[in-house]
Design a protein around this motif. Sequence first.
Motif, PDB file in Angstrom:
ATOM      1  N   HIS A   1     -59.143 -30.675  54.290  1.00 25.27           N
ATOM      2  CA  HIS A   1     -59.390 -29.343  53.738  1.00 25.27           C
ATOM      3  C   HIS A   1     -58.155 -28.754  53.064  1.00 25.27           C
ATOM      4  O   HIS A   1     -58.275 -27.946  52.139  1.00 25.27           O
ATOM      5  CB  HIS A   1     -59.888 -28.416  54.852  1.00 25.27           C
ATOM      6  N   THR A   2     -56.968 -29.114  53.510  1.00 24.49           N
ATOM      7  CA  THR A   2     -55.764 -28.622  52.845  1.00 24.49           C
ATOM      8  C   THR A   2     -55.746 -29.062  51.388  1.00 24.49           C
ATOM      9  O   THR A   2     -55.477 -28.262  50.473  1.00 24.49           O
ATOM     10  CB  THR A   2     -54.507 -29.145  53.572  1.00 24.49           C
ATOM     11  N   GLN A   3     -56.050 -30.333  51.168  1.00 19.38           N
ATOM     12  CA  GLN A   3     -56.107 -30.861  49.806  1.00 19.38           C
ATOM     13  C   GLN A   3     -57.226 -30.182  49.020  1.00 19.38           C
ATOM     14  O   GLN A   3     -57.049 -29.800  47.855  1.00 19.38           O
ATOM     15  CB  GLN A   3     -56.321 -32.367  49.870  1.00 19.38           C
ATOM     16  N   LEU A   4     -58.384 -30.018  49.653  1.00 14.30           N
ATOM     17  CA  LEU A   4     -59.525 -29.405  48.979  1.00 14.30           C
ATOM     18  C   LEU A   4     -59.222 -27.979  48.543  1.00 14.30           C
ATOM     19  O   LEU A   4     -59.473 -27.599  47.390  1.00 14.30           O
ATOM     20  CB  LEU A   4     -60.738 -29.416  49.915  1.00 14.30           C
ATOM     21  N   PHE A   5     -58.678 -27.185  49.451  1.00 17.37           N
ATOM     22  CA  PHE A   5     -58.447 -25.782  49.130  1.00 17.37           C
ATOM     23  C   PHE A   5     -57.385 -25.623  48.042  1.00 17.37           C
ATOM     24  O   PHE A   5     -57.424 -24.671  47.259  1.00 17.37           O
ATOM     25  CB  PHE A   5     -58.064 -25.015  50.387  1.00 17.37           C
ATOM     26  N   GLN A   6     -56.435 -26.536  47.969  1.00 14.71           N
ATOM     27  CA  GLN A   6     -55.453 -26.476  46.887  1.00 14.71           C
ATOM     28  C   GLN A   6     -56.110 -26.781  45.540  1.00 14.71           C
ATOM     29  O   GLN A   6     -55.822 -26.128  44.528  1.00 14.71           O
ATOM     30  CB  GLN A   6     -54.303 -27.448  47.151  1.00 14.71           C
ATOM     31  N   LEU A   7     -57.016 -27.768  45.534  1.00 16.08           N
ATOM     32  CA  LEU A   7     -57.727 -28.085  44.295  1.00 16.08           C
ATOM     33  C   LEU A   7     -58.599 -26.919  43.839  1.00 16.08           C
ATOM     34  O   LEU A   7     -58.715 -26.642  42.642  1.00 16.08           O
ATOM     35  CB  LEU A   7     -58.583 -29.335  44.501  1.00 16.08           C
ATOM     36  N   ILE A   8     -59.206 -26.204  44.795  1.00 13.06           N
ATOM     37  CA  ILE A   8     -60.031 -25.051  44.441  1.00 13.06           C
ATOM     38  C   ILE A   8     -59.160 -23.961  43.832  1.00 13.06           C
ATOM     39  O   ILE A   8     -59.507 -23.354  42.818  1.00 13.06           O
ATOM     40  CB  ILE A   8     -60.782 -24.527  45.679  1.00 13.06           C
ATOM     41  N   ALA A   9     -58.006 -23.695  44.445  1.00  9.54           N
ATOM     42  CA  ALA A   9     -57.103 -22.676  43.915  1.00  9.54           C
ATOM     43  C   ALA A   9     -56.651 -23.008  42.502  1.00  9.54           C
ATOM     44  O   ALA A   9     -56.412 -22.112  41.680  1.00  9.54           O
ATOM     45  CB  ALA A   9     -55.897 -22.521  44.840  1.00  9.54           C
ATOM     46  N   LEU A  10     -56.561 -24.308  42.189  1.00 10.07           N
ATOM     47  CA  LEU A  10     -56.147 -24.745  40.848  1.00 10.07           C
ATOM     48  C   LEU A  10     -57.305 -24.750  39.854  1.00 10.07           C
ATOM     49  O   LEU A  10     -57.117 -25.097  38.683  1.00 10.07           O
ATOM     50  CB  LEU A  10     -55.540 -26.151  40.935  1.00 10.07           C
ATOM     51  N   GLY A  11     -58.513 -24.391  40.319  1.00 10.14           N
ATOM     52  CA  GLY A  11     -59.670 -24.356  39.426  1.00 10.14           C
ATOM     53  C   GLY A  11     -60.254 -25.717  39.132  1.00 10.14           C
ATOM     54  O   GLY A  11     -60.911 -25.895  38.093  1.00 10.14           O
ATOM     55  N   ARG A  12     -60.055 -26.685  40.042  1.00  9.40           N
ATOM     56  CA  ARG A  12     -60.550 -28.045  39.808  1.00  9.40           C
ATOM     57  C   ARG A  12     -61.796 -28.377  40.618  1.00  9.40           C
ATOM     58  O   ARG A  12     -62.378 -29.439  40.426  1.00  9.40           O
ATOM     59  CB  ARG A  12     -59.450 -29.062  40.151  1.00  9.40           C
ATOM     60  N   ALA A  13     -62.216 -27.507  41.539  1.00 10.79           N
ATOM     61  CA  ALA A  13     -63.353 -27.820  42.395  1.00 10.79           C
ATOM     62  C   ALA A  13     -63.847 -26.538  43.055  1.00 10.79           C
ATOM     63  O   ALA A  13     -63.197 -25.481  42.996  1.00 10.79           O
ATOM     64  CB  ALA A  13     -62.961 -28.844  43.464  1.00 10.79           C
ATOM     65  N   CYS A  14     -65.018 -26.632  43.675  1.00  8.31           N
ATOM     66  CA  CYS A  14     -65.511 -25.592  44.570  1.00  8.31           C
ATOM     67  C   CYS A  14     -66.028 -26.307  45.816  1.00  8.31           C
ATOM     68  O   CYS A  14     -66.047 -27.543  45.871  1.00  8.31           O
ATOM     69  CB  CYS A  14     -66.614 -24.756  43.924  1.00  8.31           C
ATOM     70  N   ALA A  15     -66.440 -25.558  46.820  1.00  7.98           N
ATOM     71  CA  ALA A  15     -66.933 -26.194  48.039  1.00  7.98           C
ATOM     72  C   ALA A  15     -67.837 -25.231  48.786  1.00  7.98           C
ATOM     73  O   ALA A  15     -67.736 -24.006  48.628  1.00  7.98           O
ATOM     74  CB  ALA A  15     -65.771 -26.627  48.934  1.00  7.98           C
ATOM     75  N   VAL A  16     -68.720 -25.793  49.598  1.00  4.75           N
ATOM     76  CA  VAL A  16     -69.535 -25.018  50.539  1.00  4.75           C
ATOM     77  C   VAL A  16     -69.083 -25.430  51.931  1.00  4.75           C
ATOM     78  O   VAL A  16     -69.173 -26.609  52.293  1.00  4.75           O
ATOM     79  CB  VAL A  16     -71.035 -25.284  50.334  1.00  4.75           C
ATOM     80  N   VAL A  17     -68.577 -24.480  52.705  1.00  2.00           N
ATOM     81  CA  VAL A  17     -67.956 -24.789  53.995  1.00  2.00           C
ATOM     82  C   VAL A  17     -68.430 -23.798  55.044  1.00  2.00           C
ATOM     83  O   VAL A  17     -68.906 -22.702  54.709  1.00  2.00           O
ATOM     84  CB  VAL A  17     -66.422 -24.753  53.895  1.00  2.00           C
ATOM     85  N   PRO A  18     -68.282 -24.134  56.329  1.00  2.99           N
ATOM     86  CA  PRO A  18     -68.602 -23.175  57.387  1.00  2.99           C
ATOM     87  C   PRO A  18     -67.752 -21.907  57.255  1.00  2.99           C
ATOM     88  O   PRO A  18     -66.588 -21.948  56.863  1.00  2.99           O
ATOM     89  CB  PRO A  18     -68.267 -23.940  58.673  1.00  2.99           C
ATOM     90  N   GLU A  19     -68.343 -20.783  57.604  1.00  7.85           N
ATOM     91  CA  GLU A  19     -67.694 -19.490  57.418  1.00  7.85           C
ATOM     92  C   GLU A  19     -66.372 -19.379  58.173  1.00  7.85           C
ATOM     93  O   GLU A  19     -65.449 -18.681  57.724  1.00  7.85           O
ATOM     94  CB  GLU A  19     -68.646 -18.381  57.866  1.00  7.85           C
ATOM     95  N   SER A  20     -66.237 -20.069  59.302  1.00  2.00           N
ATOM     96  CA  SER A  20     -65.023 -19.953  60.107  1.00  2.00           C
ATOM     97  C   SER A  20     -63.789 -20.488  59.389  1.00  2.00           C
ATOM     98  O   SER A  20     -62.660 -20.155  59.760  1.00  2.00           O
ATOM     99  CB  SER A  20     -65.199 -20.703  61.441  1.00  2.00           C
ATOM    100  N   LEU A  21     -63.976 -21.307  58.355  1.00  3.89           N
ATOM    101  CA  LEU A  21     -62.830 -21.856  57.639  1.00  3.89           C
ATOM    102  C   LEU A  21     -62.163 -20.820  56.725  1.00  3.89           C
ATOM    103  O   LEU A  21     -61.130 -21.099  56.127  1.00  3.89           O
ATOM    104  CB  LEU A  21     -63.251 -23.072  56.808  1.00  3.89           C
ATOM    105  N   ARG A  22     -62.727 -19.622  56.643  1.00  5.59           N
ATOM    106  CA  ARG A  22     -62.123 -18.585  55.797  1.00  5.59           C
ATOM    107  C   ARG A  22     -60.711 -18.233  56.275  1.00  5.59           C
ATOM    108  O   ARG A  22     -59.900 -17.742  55.491  1.00  5.59           O
ATOM    109  CB  ARG A  22     -62.996 -17.339  55.765  1.00  5.59           C
TER     110      ARG A  22
END
Length: 279
Positions: free
Chosen positions: A215-236
Motif C-alpha cells: 500500500h505504501t507504493q500504491l498510495f505514492q502512485l495515487i498521489a502522483l496521479g498514476r492510479a486510483c484504488a478502492v480500499v477498506p475505509e480504515s486505511l484512510r
Amino acid sequence: METRELRYFVAVAEELHFGRAAQRLAMAQPPLSRAIQQLERRLGVVLLHRGTRTIALTEAGSVLLQEARTALDAIQAAEHRTRRAGADQPGVVLATKAGASRELLSKLLHAYAAEPGAVPVEVMLCGPGQPESLLRNGRADAALLHRPYDTLAGFDTEDLHTEHQVAVLPAGHPLADRPHLSIAEVYALTDLPLPRWPRHDGSYADGPGPQVRDHTQLFQLIALGRACAVVPESLRTQLRDDHAIVPVPDAPAVTTVIAWPPHSRSKAVADLVQTATRL
C-alpha cells in the motif's frame, strides 16, 4: 505421485516454459521434460498442450496445479508446525497484511499479552495474499485475513470487523469532491487505472494499471496521479493531504477475520482467537 513430481509440475505450470522451470528447479531441461511425460502416462491424462513456441495447461493440468499447491503446502505445514511444537520456547506466529487492520492488531496484541499464560506473539507483516499462503504452508499459526479478498476455504474463522470501502484519488481530481462514486465509475477512470497486485505465483495479470506490491507504493502512485484504488475505509489513516477519499457504496464490504487451521490443538492459538473475538 511423489512430492518431487508435484514440485516439478508446479514449476512448469507456473512458468509455462520448460527452460525457465528447469532453471528455477536448478536442473537440466531433458530430465524435467521426461518427468512430466512420465507423470502424464501414469495419470493417463494430458497435463500440458505443447506448441512449437508455447505451452498451456489443459483442464486436467489446471486441476492438478491447484491440488499440487495444496498438497505441497500441507507437506510444508506439517514440517513447520512440528518443528515449532518441539521448540524450547512456546510462541504463536500471527500473519497479517502490512498496514491493514492496524488498530485492531494493536489492541489484540495488547489484550492478549495481559491474559494469564500468554506466550510471545511473532507478527509477520507481509504483502497482499501472503498471510493466507503463510497460514496454509504452516509458517504462521493464525492470520488476520480479509473477505472477500482472501480465500478462507480450509480454515476455521471468526469474523472480527466489517467496514465499507472508499475510492482513493489524487487530491484535486475532478471527482474528488463527489459525495460518492459507483464501482463502475471507478473502473471507468481511464486516466487513473486500478493497480495490479501479484498473483499466487508472483506474476501480474495484463492490464493498464501499475504493478504494485504494497500500500505504501500504491498510495505514492495515487498521489502522483498514476492510479486510483478502492480500499477498506480504515486505511484512510495512512493517507496524506495529497489524497482524496470518496465513498463507494456499492463496493463489497470487507470483513476482517482471524483464521487458523481446523486441526490446530494449540491452546495459545485458541486463547488468541478468544481474545480477538472479545475485542
